[in-house]
Structure formats: structure tokens, C-alpha cells
Design a protein around this motif. Sequence first.
Motif, PDB file in Angstrom:
ATOM      1  N   HIS A  91      11.253   0.184   2.969  1.00  0.00           N
ATOM      2  CA  HIS A  91      11.879  -0.133   1.721  1.00  0.00           C
ATOM      3  C   HIS A  91      13.348   0.458   1.688  1.00  0.00           C
ATOM      4  O   HIS A  91      14.110  -0.390   0.993  1.00  0.00           O
ATOM      5  CB  HIS A  91      11.122   0.580   0.408  1.00  0.00           C
ATOM      6  CG  HIS A  91       9.620   0.232   0.291  1.00  0.00           C
ATOM      7  ND1 HIS A  91       9.685  -1.289   0.025  1.00  0.00           N
ATOM      8  CD2 HIS A  91       8.565   0.701   0.519  1.00  0.00           C
ATOM      9  CE1 HIS A  91       8.316  -1.348  -0.322  1.00  0.00           C
ATOM     10  NE2 HIS A  91       7.821  -0.169   0.136  1.00  0.00           N
TER      11      HIS A  91
ATOM     12  N   VAL B 264       6.724   8.324   5.291  1.00  0.00           N
ATOM     13  CA  VAL B 264       5.332   7.958   5.255  1.00  0.00           C
ATOM     14  C   VAL B 264       5.128   6.585   4.225  1.00  0.00           C
ATOM     15  O   VAL B 264       4.368   5.544   4.726  1.00  0.00           O
ATOM     16  CB  VAL B 264       4.398   9.013   4.571  1.00  0.00           C
ATOM     17  CG1 VAL B 264       2.802   8.304   4.300  1.00  0.00           C
ATOM     18  CG2 VAL B 264       4.228  10.161   5.509  1.00  0.00           C
ATOM     19  N   PHE B 265       6.010   6.713   3.363  1.00  0.00           N
ATOM     20  CA  PHE B 265       5.757   5.499   2.345  1.00  0.00           C
ATOM     21  C   PHE B 265       6.922   4.712   2.095  1.00  0.00           C
ATOM     22  O   PHE B 265       6.990   3.558   1.840  1.00  0.00           O
ATOM     23  CB  PHE B 265       5.481   6.195   0.891  1.00  0.00           C
ATOM     24  CG  PHE B 265       4.307   6.835   0.846  1.00  0.00           C
ATOM     25  CD1 PHE B 265       3.144   6.382   0.804  1.00  0.00           C
ATOM     26  CD2 PHE B 265       4.517   8.179   0.356  1.00  0.00           C
ATOM     27  CE1 PHE B 265       1.980   7.311   0.671  1.00  0.00           C
ATOM     28  CE2 PHE B 265       3.472   9.096   0.545  1.00  0.00           C
ATOM     29  CZ  PHE B 265       2.118   8.460   0.505  1.00  0.00           C
TER      30      PHE B 265
ATOM     31  N   GLY C 272       0.896   4.121  -2.970  1.00  0.00           N
ATOM     32  CA  GLY C 272       0.667   5.722  -2.477  1.00  0.00           C
ATOM     33  C   GLY C 272       1.905   6.440  -3.025  1.00  0.00           C
ATOM     34  O   GLY C 272       1.587   7.533  -3.679  1.00  0.00           O
ATOM     35  N   LEU C 273       3.252   6.034  -2.991  1.00  0.00           N
ATOM     36  CA  LEU C 273       4.057   6.827  -3.308  1.00  0.00           C
ATOM     37  C   LEU C 273       4.207   7.012  -4.928  1.00  0.00           C
ATOM     38  O   LEU C 273       4.415   8.016  -5.448  1.00  0.00           O
ATOM     39  CB  LEU C 273       5.461   5.961  -3.004  1.00  0.00           C
ATOM     40  CG  LEU C 273       6.926   6.761  -3.647  1.00  0.00           C
ATOM     41  CD1 LEU C 273       6.999   8.115  -2.986  1.00  0.00           C
ATOM     42  CD2 LEU C 273       8.117   5.809  -3.135  1.00  0.00           C
TER      43      LEU C 273
ATOM     44  N   ARG D 142       0.949  -1.087  -0.058  1.00  0.00           N
ATOM     45  CA  ARG D 142      -0.052   0.009  -0.070  1.00  0.00           C
ATOM     46  C   ARG D 142       0.883   1.215  -0.074  1.00  0.00           C
ATOM     47  O   ARG D 142       0.539   2.194  -0.734  1.00  0.00           O
ATOM     48  CB  ARG D 142      -0.906  -0.077   1.150  1.00  0.00           C
ATOM     49  CG  ARG D 142      -2.118   1.181   1.393  1.00  0.00           C
ATOM     50  CD  ARG D 142      -2.896   1.105   2.471  1.00  0.00           C
ATOM     51  NE  ARG D 142      -3.539  -0.024   2.555  1.00  0.00           N
ATOM     52  CZ  ARG D 142      -4.380  -0.417   3.490  1.00  0.00           C
ATOM     53  NH1 ARG D 142      -4.398   0.275   4.669  1.00  0.00           N
ATOM     54  NH2 ARG D 142      -5.003  -1.962   3.279  1.00  0.00           N
ATOM     55  N   SER D 143       1.847   1.174   0.615  1.00  0.00           N
ATOM     56  CA  SER D 143       2.733   2.410   0.856  1.00  0.00           C
ATOM     57  C   SER D 143       3.444   2.757  -0.478  1.00  0.00           C
ATOM     58  O   SER D 143       3.442   3.813  -0.825  1.00  0.00           O
ATOM     59  CB  SER D 143       3.946   2.278   1.851  1.00  0.00           C
ATOM     60  OG  SER D 143       4.609   0.970   1.590  1.00  0.00           O
TER      61      SER D 143
ATOM     62  N   LYS E 245       9.947   3.866   4.581  1.00  0.00           N
ATOM     63  CA  LYS E 245      10.964   3.565   5.639  1.00  0.00           C
ATOM     64  C   LYS E 245      11.593   2.105   5.669  1.00  0.00           C
ATOM     65  O   LYS E 245      12.677   1.920   5.404  1.00  0.00           O
ATOM     66  CB  LYS E 245      10.368   3.753   6.876  1.00  0.00           C
ATOM     67  CG  LYS E 245      10.265   5.186   7.283  1.00  0.00           C
ATOM     68  CD  LYS E 245       9.592   5.615   8.465  1.00  0.00           C
ATOM     69  CE  LYS E 245      10.594   5.163   9.732  1.00  0.00           C
ATOM     70  NZ  LYS E 245      10.136   5.553  11.022  1.00  0.00           N
TER      71      LYS E 245
END
Length: 269
Positions: free
Chosen positions: A130, A125-126, A6-7, A2-3, A128
Motif C-alpha cells: 500500500h 506486516v500489513f 488486519g490493519l 486481507r492485510s 508494504k
Amino acid sequence: MRSLAGLVAVVAGASVYLYLLSTHLPPGPPLQEDGGVHEYRLKFPSDLDELRELAEMFKFYKREHHSYVLLLFCSAYLYKQSFAIPGSSFLNMLAGAIFGPWEGLVLACLLTTTGSTFCFLLSSVFGKHHVVQLFPDKVALLQRKVEENHSSLFFFLLFLRFFPMTPNWFLNITCPVLNIPLPIFFFSVLIGLIPYNFICVRTGSILSEISSLDDIFSWGTLAQLLVIALWALVPGALIKRYGKDRLKVDGMDSNGTSQVDIQHDRKRR
């Protein structure tokens, strides 16, 4: 997952906005070429002549469409900085060519800091986990150094900006992982990149005023570049002097890795 989605959505939205902004230019100055007249098309310069031509075009827009050229330049700079895209030196030089050395410097410092802060927030937010997955060794090394320099954290971050043992883009995406407070991050970028921004902006201002490559090697131009280099070395020298007694940066090379990590990688190969 999901992150990551979003990115991608944020990048796509920003890309569409920048594309629409750059393709709806107001009428520009007519240029003479091959006996005819044509309008200049926005493109990245590949040599000194194209850099000067681009600077002249933006100067025209600054006179006739000041709000537009300021919006376009700020948008392009923030896009590059927010998504960790290389090219800050070119944009800093362009800032000097368009806005002059001092207005360009203020603008470059504000945009660098704001864009780096956006990158920090996007990573927080998207991305960390990764970042940790993609760069486990480098993140672990920086984590150790942050813990060792916890009492002088602000000066440690300034040291890394003045002496880029770790690329600036990597620091921007890694600081949220290291739990660096946002105010400390913000002011370390604002202060730490002033010398770099000053060199690029002043150089762009000089290059936009010369008429040929021979002018670069004139005594006046060389003297200005020498003064710029000396001025930029002063804050770095002060931080380095302070760092000998207070900061612990042993084992880090110019790529943000340690000699131990390098030897470990060689053994694995």
C-alpha cells in the motif's frame, strides 16, 4: 485486502482500549469555576492556560495515581506514534510538564523509539504494497538514496532524522519497503530524535512553570530557550559536516522529493 482488514482490526482494538482507559479516570482534583466546583475533564488544550491546567491535573494524578497516569500517557503516545498520527511535539511538551525535563526526555525517547518500531512492524506486516502504491515517486527516490548510501546507511538515516527532508512518520512506514534492518532503524530513531525530543520536553517543562505569557519573554526564560536551541544544533552540525564528504543527499528537498520529480509532475499537469 486481507492485510488492510488486519490493519483496521489492530487500529480498532487499540482505539477501544485507549477510549476505555481515558474514560475511566480515577477521581480528579476539584476545580473552582464561576463560583462553583467541578471535576476536570480530559481534553486537548487550545491555549497556555489549558495546557497548564492539564499539566496540573496530570501532576495530581502522578501524585495520587502514578501508575495510572504513566499507563495513560504511554498508551496515548504509543497509539499516536504507532499509527503515524501527528502530535509528538505536544506530547513531548506534556511529558516535560508532567515528569520534568530529564525524566520526561528519557520517557519521550523510549516511547518515540518503541512507537516508531511498532509503526515499522505494522507497515512490514500489513502495508508494504500500500505504501508503494500511495507514494511511488517518494519511495523510488528514497530507494535510490538508500542504495547510494549503503556503506553509510546508519548515518544516512541519522541525517534524515536530524534534518527532516522526509517526515518521520513517512520514514517509519517506508523503511520496511526499503529493507532497512530493524536494529539500524531502531537506533537511528533513538539517537536521531534526541535533539527534537529535548527541545520539546524542555520547552514544556518551562511553559508549565510560567504564570503568564509575559514570563516567556523574561531574560531567564529566553536564555534557557537559547541554550536548548544551541545544544540541539550541535549533533545536527556534526552529522551535516560528516554528510558533506560521506553522504549523498543531493536532489532531496524538505518534503522528501527531488527537483527532478517536481519538474516531472509539472510537465504531467
